[in-house]
Write a protein that holds these residues in place. Sequence first.
Motif, short mmCIF file in Angstrom:
data_model
loop_
_atom_site.label_atom_id
_atom_site.label_comp_id
_atom_site.label_asym_id
_atom_site.label_seq_id
_atom_site.Cartn_x
_atom_site.Cartn_y
_atom_site.Cartn_z
N UNK A 19 -0.49 93.60 28.17
CA UNK A 19 0.65 92.00 28.67
C UNK A 19 1.59 92.10 29.56
N UNK A 20 1.71 92.35 30.64
CA UNK A 20 2.39 92.50 31.93
C UNK A 20 3.36 91.64 31.65
N UNK A 21 3.44 90.53 31.11
CA UNK A 21 4.61 88.96 30.93
C UNK A 21 5.17 90.42 29.72
N UNK A 22 5.18 90.40 28.58
CA UNK A 22 5.45 91.72 27.67
C UNK A 22 6.37 92.36 28.25
N UNK A 23 5.49 93.22 28.75
CA UNK A 23 6.77 94.84 29.95
C UNK A 23 7.82 93.83 30.70
N UNK A 24 7.20 93.27 31.23
CA UNK A 24 8.25 92.38 32.13
C UNK A 24 9.60 91.98 31.15
N UNK A 25 8.80 90.99 30.12
CA UNK A 25 10.32 90.75 29.49
C UNK A 25 11.12 91.43 28.56
N UNK A 26 10.51 93.15 28.15
CA UNK A 26 11.37 93.86 27.30
C UNK A 26 12.01 94.38 28.84
N UNK A 27 11.19 94.86 30.11
CA UNK A 27 12.09 94.79 31.10
C UNK A 27 13.45 94.03 31.43
N UNK A 28 13.15 93.26 31.39
CA UNK A 28 14.30 92.39 31.83
C UNK A 28 15.37 92.16 30.81
N UNK A 29 15.58 92.62 29.41
CA UNK A 29 15.81 92.66 28.21
C UNK A 29 16.99 94.44 28.21
N UNK A 30 16.00 95.08 28.87
CA UNK A 30 16.49 96.24 28.55
C UNK A 30 16.93 97.44 29.58
N UNK A 31 16.68 97.17 30.85
CA UNK A 31 16.34 97.80 31.29
C UNK A 31 17.40 97.22 33.06
#
Length: 134
Positions: free
Chosen positions: A25-37
């Motif tokens: 799920x690219x939305x999940x990866x994007x959310x992780x990126x936004x939060x941590x990266x």
Amino acid sequence: MTRKFTRAALAAAAFCLATQAMAQDSDHGEALYTQFCATCHGAEAMGDGPLTDLLTTEVPDLHGLSARNDGVFPMLEVIHIIDGRTGVRAHGGPMPVYGDVFSRNGRGDMDYGSVLETRGKILSLAYYLESIQD
């Protein structure tokens, strides 16, 4: 004993399927990126996050990973950087700076489900980075 093993195996299989779906799920990866990266790598992954002025290490542009690798996204290398295997240093310590969130080893007391969840997060983030390549 067989029933316990069967229930545990079914539970593990169900969790793997759920984690795999979550990882894709690219939305999940994007959310992780936004939060941590994004604080270091920037909202657009160009290496221009708000903390770059405070860092002593240059922050890489993550949009150009494929371009810098002859057009091929270096998936395994990216996974190893996220989970800390490469020894990339940032902020005076190993990358990533979020400890167990993306650690390949995690805490000593992590159960199997937690390990799978961590790997799912890493894969989600890697798939997201692959999706934003120039």
